[in-house]
Design a protein around this motif. Structure first.
Motif, PDB file in Angstrom:
ATOM      1  N   PHE A 152       0.699  -1.215  -0.046  1.00  0.00           N
ATOM      2  CA  PHE A 152       0.024  -0.057   0.180  1.00  0.00           C
ATOM      3  C   PHE A 152       0.916   1.346   0.092  1.00  0.00           C
ATOM      4  N   HIS A 195      -3.542   4.911   3.989  1.00  0.00           N
ATOM      5  CA  HIS A 195      -3.479   3.200   4.046  1.00  0.00           C
ATOM      6  C   HIS A 195      -2.295   2.874   4.859  1.00  0.00           C
ATOM      7  N   LEU A 231      -8.438  -2.910   3.211  1.00  0.00           N
ATOM      8  CA  LEU A 231      -7.862  -1.514   2.921  1.00  0.00           C
ATOM      9  C   LEU A 231      -8.360  -0.986   1.366  1.00  0.00           C
ATOM     10  N   GLU A 232      -8.102  -2.149   0.473  1.00  0.00           N
ATOM     11  CA  GLU A 232      -8.366  -1.870  -0.692  1.00  0.00           C
ATOM     12  C   GLU A 232      -9.642  -1.148  -1.239  1.00  0.00           C
ATOM     13  N   GLU A 291      -9.195   5.991  -1.617  1.00  0.00           N
ATOM     14  CA  GLU A 291      -8.188   6.808  -1.211  1.00  0.00           C
ATOM     15  C   GLU A 291      -8.451   8.261  -1.381  1.00  0.00           C
ATOM     16  N   ARG A 330      -5.431   2.176  -7.419  1.00  0.00           N
ATOM     17  CA  ARG A 330      -4.233   2.326  -6.716  1.00  0.00           C
ATOM     18  C   ARG A 330      -3.044   2.057  -7.492  1.00  0.00           C
TER      19      ARG A 330
END
Lengths: 383, 669
Positions: free
Chosen positions: A292, A297, A372-373, A377, B616
Motif C-alpha cells: 500500500f 492506508h 484496505l483496498e 483513497e 491504486r
C-alpha cells in the motif's frame, strides 16, 4: 561529519558538528528544522560610526547564534543557508537582528533543538558514520543525449546534461551523422573531465542502449591517447560499461540494479533504495493486498501492526509543520517497535523522487489486508 | 568582383574556357544539379542578386520569326511557368503562345498582360513597360558576373527584381505575394540554367516541358490553401501512382534488411556495380550473407555489427503503387528508432524467421515480433503483410508455414488487426524466392499459389490523406543541407505545404519560412499529408529546432502543454503502474521523460465504462485514463482531432508498457 560535542538529555539539548564534505551539508539540511537555534562562526558586515559622525563599514568574523526561520539548500553547490534572528547579543550584532548563516565546510556549528526525535538522532548517527561507501560517477547516454551524474551515498547529482541533435544516417550523407556523433562524444568527454574527480570517484559507469557506450569509450580512449591525457589513461580501469535502456536520467535505476554494478559499488544507499522500491512493486504485482501507499492506508496498516517494511521519503520530515512531522516520527517509531523495517529514502536519489511521487510513503505488509483496498483513497483527490 | 571587371570588353571565349575559376562559383552549381530540380535548388547567385535590385531587364533583341528548337523549348517552359504562376485563370493555348511571342518570352510581361485583362487585350501601359524593359541599361556597372554567360547564350532573357504593376492589387494579397515570389525565384534561377557553355544551357529549359502543355486548355490551380486543398491534391496526385510508406518490422535477425535489399536488387533499384562492391566488401569482412542488407544499412557501425540501428529508407515502384520502405531496426535497444519510423508509416510488413527455434524466440515474451506488432498497431498501422522468411532453411515445409500462420493469426487478432487486413507470404530473402516472381522451387510450388511479395505489397490500400486539416509536420531529422538554411525531414501529418509558406515550430513557437520542398530527392512545389518531405527552413537557427518538434500552420498552431490526460491500454508489464511512475513518452519522433502523475480511472476493456475511480495501480492488459506530465512542454493534439498526433507510447526500461490516446490537454498553467 564529525560529532564534536553532544549534550542531549531527555530529548533536549545541543550537538556540535563539523561538516567535512559536501554531502554533510545535505545531512545538515535534513537535520535542521525551523525554530532550531544554530550557533556558528560567520562573517558580518558591521557599520561603525565614529565620534565625528562619519561611518565606516567593515567585515568582521564573529560567532552568532540564530533561531532559524528559513532554510535554503543549493543542491548543485551543496550550500546550506540559514536565515534567522540573532538571539545572543555581542559587540557587533544586536539582539533580534537578522542574519543569514552560510554553513561552511570544516567549521563547526552547534545545533540546539527543543525536541530531538528518533529520526534526528538517527540522522546524526548516519552522518557521522565513518565507513564510507564508494563515490560513483555515472554517464547515462543515448545518441544525442547524455547525463553525467555523481552518486554519493545519499545524493544523486546531475552535473551535466548534454542534449544535441545528431543528423540521422541518410543516403550519401553518412558523414554528417558521424561528425555529429563525434562532436557529441567530445562534449560528453569534456563533461567527464570537468565534473568527475578521479581522486574521489572509485568507479565511472558508462551506460547506454546499443553500442553507444562502446563507441564512446573507444572514442574517449583514442582522444586521450591523441591528446596525451594522462588522467583518463590512468583511470581507464575505473570505467565500467553497462546496459541501460535510454539516456534519460531515470535509466540510472536500471544501471544500479545491474548485478555487475552492484558487486562493484557494494551497497550504496542508492542501490539499496532502488532494490527496496522494486520489491514494493513486485509485491504490488503479485499480491496487491500486501502493498500500500499513501498516508491513510499506511497508517491503518500500522494500526494493525501489519507493516513489514516501511519506505518513507526524508522530505516528509523536512516539512515545516511540526505536528505533521511528529505524526511521521510516531509512525516510524511504531513500525520499528512492532519489529518492522524502516527505509528512509533520500529525496535526492531517483528512487526517492519516485517514492515522493507515490505520496512519499509506502509499505509492504506481513499479511494481506484486502479491506484496505475497498476504501477510497481520499488523498488522491486532495491533490 | 564583377563590378571591377570590364565586362563589355571581355573576350568571353577566353574567359570561359576555364570558367571554373570564377570566384564563388562552385563547379557543383553547374554540374550536379539535375535539370528538373534546378529551379528549386538554392542558387548562390540569387542572394547576390538582391544587391542589384534596380538592375533592369536584359533583353535579347534579335528576334527570329520561325521558331528554333530552342525557342520552342523556351516557349514551353514559359507556358509552364506562367501556368504555375497564375491562379485559376483560364487561357487557351493559342492565345498564350501569341502573348509569349509578343513579349519575347518575358514571363513577367505576359503574366501582367493576362492579369490585367482577361480578354487578353493589350494594354498601353504594358507596352510601355515592355518598351522600358527593352531598352538596354546604359550603365553596365552593377551587372553581376553571370551576365557574361547570359550574353553568350542567344535566346534566353533574364529578369531580375521587378515591380508588379499596381493593378495587380485586385488579386488576393496572398496570391499576389506568392506570384511575385514565385516569379522572382524562377527567374533568378535562370542564370544557372545557362550554365557557361550555351550548349548546356539549352537542355535544362527543354527538360522543363511537361506533358500538360500539349493540352488545348491550360488550367492549373495555384493552390488557394484552405478552399480547395482537396482539389489540389487530386490534381497533383490524382493521376500518378499512390504513394505508400511501408515500415518493415520484426525480431532482430529475422532478415528484414536482407529481404528488402534483395527486393530492391531484383527490382533494379540498386545498380549491379554497387551490388558487386557490397558483395566483395562483405566477403572481405566475412559477412557475405549481409550483402543485401548493406543496401539499407549504410553506416559503418551497422555494417560491422551486422544489425540495423536506424531506420533505413528506400523507395521503389510496383504496378500501381509507389512504395517507400522504412527498414526498422529489430534490436530491442533501437526500438525508439523503430517507433519514429513506424510513426511515419501507412502500412506494415512483418518479417518473421521460419527457422526452427528462431521464430519461437522472436515470438515468445521478450521477443520483438510481439512488441513491434503491437507498436505499429498502436501507431495507426492497420494493414499488415506477414512475410514468413527463411523458409528455405526448413525446406519449404508447408507444416511449418501453417504452424506459424496459425500462431500469428491468433496473436494479431488479439492485437486488433482485422483478419482481412493481414496477409501471409512465404519467401526467402537471401535466395530471393517468391519476391517479385512466383516461386521456382518445386517444394513450395506444391502447396503455394498465392501472390508473391511484390504483389502482396501492391495490394495494400492507401489510407485517406487528411489534406484539408491545418498543416502539421513532425520533425524526424535535422541536418545541414547544401546552400543556406538547414533541412528538416519528417512526415506531413495533415494539411499541405507550399514553398514560401510560413510555419511555426512548436513547442518553441518560433516562426520560419519554407524555402524548398523535397520528396525523395526530387523538388516539389507543394507537398501533402502523408508525404515524407524534406523542407529547407530559413530565418531560423538550426539549434532552435529539435527532433520531435512539430511544424504547424501559423494561423492554426498546435496546442502545447506538458500535461495531458490519456486513455491508455497497458500491455503486459512486469510491475504494475502506479502514480509517480516515470516513463519515456514517445510521441511521433519525440522521446521525452514523463511521469504518470495521476491514475484517474480504470475502464472496462470492452465497454469503456469506468470500473474504478482512482485505482491504486494498473495491472497488465487494463484500460485506464491517466494524467501524464512531461518533463517539458511538447506539441500535441487530441486524438479526436488529429489521430496522427494524438497517439503516445509509454516505455520503461526497454519495454513498451502502454499505448495511449490523448483525451484532454491540460494547459500548462
Amino acid at each position: 561529519m564529525k560529532l564534536v560535542h553532544r549534550d542531549i538529555d531527555k530529548g533536549q539539548g545541543a550537538v556540535t558538528l563539523v561538516p567535512e564534505e559536501p554531502e554533510d551539508m545535505w545531512h545538515a539540511y535534513n537535520l535542521i528544522a525551523e525554530g532550531d537555534s544554530v550557533k556558528s562562526s560567520t562573517i558580518r558586515k558591521v557599520q561603525i560610526e565614529s565620534a565625528t559622525g562619519s561611518s565606516t563599514s567593515s567585515r568582521v568574523r564573529t560567532t552568532l547564534t540564530i533561531t532559524v526561520e528559513t532554510i535554503d539548500f543549493d543542491t548543485q553547490a551543496c550550500m546550506l543557508r540559514l536565515k534567522g534572528r540573532n538571539i545572543e547579543e555581542n559587540q557587533h550584532v544586536k539582539m533580534g537582528a537578522y542574519h543569514t548563516l552560510d554553513l561552511e565546510l570544516n567549521r563547526k556549528f552547534s545545533l540546539r533543538k527543543v525536541e530531538w526525535d528518533s529520526i534526528a538522532l538517527e540522522r546524526i548517527e548516519q552522518a557521522c558514520d565513518p565507513t564510507k561507501s564508494a563515490d560513483v560517477a555515472a554517464v547515462i547516454m543515448q545518441e544525442g543525449l547524455a547525463h553525467v551524474c555523481l552518486i554519493t551515498s545519499s545524493m544523486t547529482l546531475i552535473r551535466a546534461k548534454i542534449d544535441v541533435t545528431i543528423p540521422r544516417k541518410r543516403k550519401g550523407l553518412v558523414q554528417q551523422h558521424e561528425k555529429g556523433l563525434a562532436k557529441f562524444y567530445e562534449q560528453v568527454m569534456q563533461a567527464i573531465l570537468r565534473h568527475v574527480n578521479f581522486d574521489v570517484v572509485k568507479c565511472v559507469l558508462v551506460a547506454s542502449p546499443g553500442f553507444v557506450r562502446d563507441q564512446f569509450f573507444d572514442y574517449m580512449l583514442q582522444a586521450a591517447v591523441k591528446t596525451d591525457n594522462k588522467l583518463l589513461l590512468d583511470n581507464k580501469t575505473k570505467f565500467m560499461l553497462v546496459h541501460a535502456s535510454s539516456g534519460f536520467k531515470h535509466s540510472l535505476k536500471e544501471v544500479l540494479q545491474d548485478a555487475a554494478v552492484m558487486s562493484k559499488i557494494c551497497d550504496t544507499k542508492a542501490a539499496s533504495e532502488v532494490k527496496a522500491l522494486q520489491q514494493f512493486y513486485a509485491v504490488l504485482q503479485a499480491e496487491p493486498a500486501k502493498a500500500f501507499y499513501g498516508k491513510g492506508h499506511v497508517q491503518r496498516a500500522n494500526e494493525a501492526q501489519a507493516i513489514e517494511s516501511l519506505l518513507i521519503s526524508d522530505r516528509l520530515f523536512r516539512c515545516d509543520d511540526v505536528k505533521q512531522r511528529k505524526e511521521y516520527v510516531a509512525l516510524v517509531d511504531a513500525v520499528r517497535e512492532a519489529g518492522g523495517e524502516v527505509r528512509m529514502f533520500s529525496s535526492m536519489h531517483l528512487s526517492g523522487e519516485q517514492l515522493e511521487q507515490l505520496t512519499g510513503i509506502a509499505a509492504i505488509l506481513r499479511f494481506p489486508m484486502p479491506e484496505l483496498e475497498e476504501e477510497e483513497e481520499d488523498e488522491a483527490e486532495q491533490e | 568582383m564583377a563590378r571591377h571587371r570590364d565586362i563589355r570588353n571581355l573576350d568571353y571565349e577566353d574567359e570561359y574556357d576555364g570558367y571554373d575559376d570564377v570566384y564563388g562559383h562552385s563547379v557543383d552549381d553547374d554540374y550536379y544539379i539535375s535539370p528538373s530540380n534546378r529551379q528549386f535548388i538554392y542558387n548562390r547567385e540569387t542572394s547576390r542578386d538582391s544587391r542589384f535590385e534596380h538592375a533592369d531587364d536584359i533583353q535579347e533583341v534579335d528576334e527570329v520569326d520561325e521558331l528554333t528548337d530552342i525557342q520552342k523549348a523556351k516557349l514551353n517552359s514559359c507556358m509552364h511557368e506562367i501556368k504555375n504562376t497564375l491562379g485559376t485563370v483560364t487561357i487557351s493555348k493559342a492565345n498564350l503562345v501569341g502573348l509569349i511571342l509578343k513579349y519575347q518570352f518575358n514571363i513577367e510581361l505576359v503574366v501582367n498582360a493576362i492579369l490585367e485583362d482577361p480578354q487578353f487585350e493589350t494594354n498601353d501601359e504594358t507596352i510601355k513597360n515592355r518598351g522600358a524593359s527593352l531598352t538596354r541599361p546604359s550603365v553596365v556597372d552593377p551587372v553581376p558576373t553571370f551576365v557574361g554567360k547570359v550574353v553568350t547564350s542567344t535566346t534566353t532573357n533574364v529578369v531580375k527584381g521587378f515591380n508588379l504593376p499596381s493593378r495587380d492589387a485586385k488579386l488576393p494579397p496572398k496570391v499576389l505575394e506568392l506570384t511575385n515570389k514565385d516569379l522572382t525565384h524562377r527567374v533568378n534561377s535562370t542564370p544557372n540554367a545557362q550554365s557557361p557553355s550555351s550548349g548546356r544551357g539549352q537542355s535544362p529549359a527543354s527538360d522543363r516541358v511537361t506533358p500538360e502543355c500539349s493540352e488545348g486548355e491550360e488550367k492549373v490551380g495555384r493552390p488557394d490553401l484552405k478552399v480547395d486543398a482537396e482539389a489540389v491534391y487530386k490534381k497533383e496526385r490524382g493521376l500518378g501512382k499512390e504513394h505508400l510508406y511501408m515500415v518493415v518490422i520484426g525480431h532482430v535477425d529475422a532478415g528484414k534488411s536482407t529481404l528488402m535489399g534483395r527486393l530492391l536488387c531484383e527490382l533494379g533499384q540498386v545498380n549491379k556495380k554497387t551490388m558487386h562492391k557490397y558483395e566483395q566488401e562483405s566477403k572481405k569482412v566475412g559477412k557475405q550473407s549481409f550483402m543485401y542488407a548493406w543496401v539499407l544499412d549504410e553506416a559503418g557501425e551497422e555494417r560491422n555489427r551486422g544489425i540495423t540501428m536506424d531506420v533505413g529508407r528506400h523507395s521503389f515502384e510496383t504496378k500501381n503503387k509507389e512504395i517507400t520502405i522504412l527498414d526498422a531496426p529489430g534490436h530491442k535497444d533501437f526500438i525508439p528508432n523503430m517507433i519514429s519510423g513506424a510513426a511515419q508509416a501507412d502500412v506494415g510488413l512483418l518479417v518473421v524467421d521460419a527457422t526452427k527455434g528462431e521464430f519461437e524466440t522472436g515470438f515468445d515474451l521478450g521477443g520483438q515480433t510481439r512488441e513491434h506488432a503491437l507498436l505499429v498497431k498502436s501507431l495507426g498501422v492497420n494493414q499488415l503483410t506477414v512475410v514468413i522468411n527463411k523458409l528455405d532453411t526448413v525446406s519449404w515445409s508447408k507444416d511449418r508455414f501453417d504452424e506459424i500462420v496459425q500462431k500469428l493469426k491468433s496473436f494479431l487478432r488479439q492485437a486488433g488487426f482485422k483478419e482481412n487486413n493481414v496477409n501471409f507470404v512465404p519467401c526467402s530473402g537471401l535466395t530471393g524466392q517468391n519476391l517479385i516472381q512466383p516461386p521456382t522451387e518445386n517444394e513450395i510450388l506444391e502447396w503455394y499459389d498465392g501472390p508473391c511479395l511484390i504483389e502482396a505489397i501492391d495490394k495494400f490500400t492507401s489510407p485517406a490523406r487528411p489534406v484539408i486539416k491545418p498543416f502539421r509536420f513532425s520533425v524526424n531529422d535535422i541536418f545541414k543541407g547544401t546552400g543556406s538554411g538547414f533541412c528538416v525531414e519528417g512526415r506531413i501529418e495533415t494539411g499541405l505545404i507550399n514553398i514560401g509558406d510560413k510555419v511555426m515550430i512548436c513547442p518553441s513557437k518560433d516562426q520560419s519560412a519554407v524555402k524548398t520542398i523535397m520528396i525523395d530527392d526530387a523538388s516539389k512545389r507543394i507537398a501533402f499529408a502523408g508525404d515524407q518531405a524534406t523542407l529547407t527552413l530559413s530565418g531560423l537557427e538550426i539549434q532552435n529546432v529539435s527532433i520531435g518538434n512539430i511544424l504547424c500552420d501559423v494561423h492554426y498552431p498546435i496546442p502545447v502543454s506538458n500535461k495531458f490526460e490519456a486513455r491508455i491500454l497497458v500491455f503486459s508489464v512486469a510491475i504494475p503502474i502506479t502514480k509517480g511512475y516515470s516513463v519515456i513518452l514517445h510521441h511521433q519522433s519525440l522521446a521525452e521523460q514523463a511521469v504518470i502523475t495521476k491514475l484517474i480511472s480504470q475502464l472496462n476493456k470492452s465497454s469503456g465504462e469506468v470500473e474504478k475511480k482512482h485505482p491504486r495501480y494498473l495491472r497488465k492488459n487494463s484500460n485506464a485514463i491517466v494524467e501524464i506530465t512531461v518533463s517539458k512542454p511538447i506539441a500535441l493534439e487530441l486524438f479526436s482531432e488529429c489521430k496522427e498526433l494524438g497517439r503516445v507510447m509509454l516505455r520503461v526500461a526497454g519495454t513498451t508498457i502502454a499505448a495511449g490516446l490523448i483525451t484532454r490537454i491540460i494547459s500548462a498553467n
